[in-house]
Write a protein that holds these residues in place. Structure first.
Motif, PDB file in Angstrom:
ATOM      1  N   UNK A  83       0.839  -1.189   0.000  1.00 29.34           N
ATOM      2  CA  UNK A  83       0.000   0.000   0.000  1.00 29.34           C
ATOM      3  C   UNK A  83       0.878   1.243   0.000  1.00 29.34           C
ATOM      4  N   UNK A  84       0.299   2.357  -0.330  1.00 28.42           N
ATOM      5  CA  UNK A  84       0.977   3.654  -0.331  1.00 28.42           C
ATOM      6  C   UNK A  84       2.256   3.672  -1.167  1.00 28.42           C
ATOM      7  N   UNK A  85       2.209   3.062  -2.347  1.00 30.94           N
ATOM      8  CA  UNK A  85       3.364   3.103  -3.234  1.00 30.94           C
ATOM      9  C   UNK A  85       3.636   4.556  -3.614  1.00 30.94           C
ATOM     10  N   UNK A  86       4.879   4.956  -3.525  1.00 33.40           N
ATOM     11  CA  UNK A  86       5.292   6.328  -3.833  1.00 33.40           C
ATOM     12  C   UNK A  86       5.309   6.488  -5.354  1.00 33.40           C
ATOM     13  N   UNK A  87       4.155   6.811  -5.928  1.00 32.20           N
ATOM     14  CA  UNK A  87       3.996   6.860  -7.389  1.00 32.20           C
ATOM     15  C   UNK A  87       4.769   8.003  -8.040  1.00 32.20           C
ATOM     16  N   UNK A  88       4.999   9.083  -7.315  1.00 34.24           N
ATOM     17  CA  UNK A  88       5.697  10.229  -7.905  1.00 34.24           C
ATOM     18  C   UNK A  88       7.110   9.862  -8.350  1.00 34.24           C
ATOM     19  N   UNK A  89       7.699   8.838  -7.744  1.00 39.51           N
ATOM     20  CA  UNK A  89       9.053   8.418  -8.085  1.00 39.51           C
ATOM     21  C   UNK A  89       9.150   7.934  -9.546  1.00 39.51           C
ATOM     22  N   UNK A  90       8.027   7.478 -10.114  1.00 40.11           N
ATOM     23  CA  UNK A  90       8.033   6.978 -11.488  1.00 40.11           C
ATOM     24  C   UNK A  90       8.417   8.088 -12.464  1.00 40.11           C
ATOM     25  N   UNK A  91       7.988   9.308 -12.199  1.00 35.17           N
ATOM     26  CA  UNK A  91       8.234  10.406 -13.138  1.00 35.17           C
ATOM     27  C   UNK A  91       9.276  11.409 -12.655  1.00 35.17           C
ATOM     28  N   UNK A  92       9.670  11.322 -11.375  1.00 39.70           N
ATOM     29  CA  UNK A  92      10.637  12.289 -10.855  1.00 39.70           C
ATOM     30  C   UNK A  92      11.469  11.648  -9.745  1.00 39.70           C
ATOM     31  N   UNK A  93      12.764  11.902  -9.790  1.00 36.15           N
ATOM     32  CA  UNK A  93      13.645  11.494  -8.701  1.00 36.15           C
ATOM     33  C   UNK A  93      14.508  12.696  -8.323  1.00 36.15           C
ATOM     34  N   UNK A  94      14.734  12.842  -7.044  1.00 33.33           N
ATOM     35  CA  UNK A  94      15.619  13.911  -6.581  1.00 33.33           C
ATOM     36  C   UNK A  94      17.050  13.605  -7.028  1.00 33.33           C
ATOM     37  N   UNK A  95      17.900  14.597  -6.981  1.00 32.64           N
ATOM     38  CA  UNK A  95      19.297  14.413  -7.353  1.00 32.64           C
ATOM     39  C   UNK A  95      19.918  13.320  -6.485  1.00 32.64           C
ATOM     40  N   UNK A  96      20.722  12.455  -7.100  1.00 32.20           N
ATOM     41  CA  UNK A  96      21.395  11.331  -6.443  1.00 32.20           C
ATOM     42  C   UNK A  96      20.442  10.211  -6.024  1.00 32.20           C
ATOM     43  N   UNK A  97      19.200  10.248  -6.500  1.00 31.61           N
ATOM     44  CA  UNK A  97      18.264   9.158  -6.227  1.00 31.61           C
ATOM     45  C   UNK A  97      17.924   8.467  -7.541  1.00 31.61           C
ATOM     46  N   UNK A  98      17.273   7.299  -7.412  1.00 29.08           N
ATOM     47  CA  UNK A  98      16.907   6.535  -8.612  1.00 29.08           C
ATOM     48  C   UNK A  98      15.435   6.147  -8.558  1.00 29.08           C
ATOM     49  N   UNK A  99      14.952   5.756  -9.727  1.00 25.19           N
ATOM     50  CA  UNK A  99      13.605   5.219  -9.863  1.00 25.19           C
ATOM     51  C   UNK A  99      13.574   3.836  -9.217  1.00 25.19           C
ATOM     52  N   UNK A 100      12.458   3.132  -9.334  1.00 26.16           N
ATOM     53  CA  UNK A 100      12.357   1.777  -8.795  1.00 26.16           C
ATOM     54  C   UNK A 100      13.346   0.850  -9.487  1.00 26.16           C
ATOM     55  N   UNK A 101      13.891  -0.094  -8.738  1.00 27.59           N
ATOM     56  CA  UNK A 101      14.898  -1.021  -9.264  1.00 27.59           C
ATOM     57  C   UNK A 101      14.430  -1.727 -10.534  1.00 27.59           C
ATOM     58  N   UNK A 102      13.147  -2.037 -10.604  1.00 31.46           N
ATOM     59  CA  UNK A 102      12.631  -2.825 -11.733  1.00 31.46           C
ATOM     60  C   UNK A 102      12.909  -2.150 -13.074  1.00 31.46           C
ATOM     61  N   UNK A 103      12.863  -0.818 -13.126  1.00 33.41           N
ATOM     62  CA  UNK A 103      13.119  -0.123 -14.387  1.00 33.41           C
ATOM     63  C   UNK A 103      14.553  -0.362 -14.871  1.00 33.41           C
ATOM     64  N   UNK A 104      15.505  -0.331 -13.970  1.00 28.20           N
ATOM     65  CA  UNK A 104      16.909  -0.553 -14.331  1.00 28.20           C
ATOM     66  C   UNK A 104      17.144  -2.026 -14.671  1.00 28.20           C
ATOM     67  N   UNK A 105      16.449  -2.913 -13.965  1.00 24.32           N
ATOM     68  CA  UNK A 105      16.586  -4.342 -14.254  1.00 24.32           C
ATOM     69  C   UNK A 105      16.023  -4.671 -15.629  1.00 24.32           C
ATOM     70  N   UNK A 106      14.884  -4.072 -15.976  1.00 18.01           N
ATOM     71  CA  UNK A 106      14.305  -4.291 -17.304  1.00 18.01           C
ATOM     72  C   UNK A 106      15.208  -3.735 -18.399  1.00 18.01           C
ATOM     73  N   UNK A 107      15.735  -2.547 -18.181  1.00 18.17           N
ATOM     74  CA  UNK A 107      16.628  -1.948 -19.186  1.00 18.17           C
ATOM     75  C   UNK A 107      17.892  -2.788 -19.364  1.00 18.17           C
ATOM     76  N   UNK A 108      18.450  -3.290 -18.265  1.00 19.46           N
ATOM     77  CA  UNK A 108      19.656  -4.123 -18.338  1.00 19.46           C
ATOM     78  C   UNK A 108      19.357  -5.442 -19.050  1.00 19.46           C
ATOM     79  N   UNK A 109      18.112  -5.876 -19.042  1.00 25.69           N
ATOM     80  CA  UNK A 109      17.719  -7.144 -19.672  1.00 25.69           C
ATOM     81  C   UNK A 109      17.098  -6.940 -21.048  1.00 25.69           C
ATOM     82  N   UNK A 110      17.131  -5.721 -21.558  1.00 26.97           N
ATOM     83  CA  UNK A 110      16.429  -5.406 -22.809  1.00 26.97           C
ATOM     84  C   UNK A 110      16.883  -6.240 -23.997  1.00 26.97           C
TER      85      UNK A 110
END
Length: 178
Positions: free
Chosen positions: A139-166
């Protein structure tokens, strides 16, 4: 109810071993030092005595050890609520953790693997108070992270894992690119 403040010591301590579980099992709250096992024992005892659902809320700052505390509580229930080798419930519930972490965890400035969502874990017991199953919801998934990350932060791990497996053939139809 009882509030237990957990602090992550960032190292393994011998206070969560099987013999400590047995030491807290059957004890009354306050008879021993404050511990996650004391809270779990009190909830277990009240469930059995009053035949009513019980809740343990684990809350804290990022990196405080909430997920680890929940694992220790589940280990306690698996031990006192039936043999851990028979139920293996902790392993089954926690087996979904890496998938949930990939979808719901991200790098923050304080923590490389910070949960950006809440977890609700419901453990089912039979009439003899043995564990029969579990259900985990987020519950309460931080949805704003999908479209914005603060400096030195990253999106959800799954996005990087999918890109690395593209480049993998099973991901060809997803339209991923480097």
């Amino acid at each position: 109810g009882i509030v237990l403040v957990a602090i992550n010591p960032y190292e393994q301590l011998p206070i969560y071993e099987q013999d400590v579980i047995y030491a807290y099992s059957g004890q009354n709250m306050g008879d021993m030092d404050p511990h996650i096992f004391a809270v779990a024992e009190e909830a277990y005892k009240q469930m059995a005595r009053d035949e009513k659902n019980q809740s343990i809320i684990v809350s804290g700052e990022s990196g405080a050890g909430k997920t680890v505390s929940a694992k220790y509580a589940m280990r306690f229930f698996a031990t006192v609520g039936g043999s851990t080798s028979e139920t293996n419930i902790e392993a089954k519930v926690l087996a979904c953790s890496p998938i949930m972490e990939a979808i719901g965890n991200a790098k923050t400035t304080k923590n490389d693997n910070s949960s950006r969502f809440g977890k609700y874990i419901q453990i089912g017991f039979d009439k003899r108070y043995h564990i029969i199953g579990a259900n985990m919801r987020t519950y309460l998934l931080e949805k704003s992270r999908v479209v914005f990350q603060a400096e030195d932060e990253r999106n959800y791990h799954i996005f990087y894992q999918l890109c690395a497996s593209s480049g993998l053939p099973e991901f060809k139809d997803l339209g991923l690119s480097k």
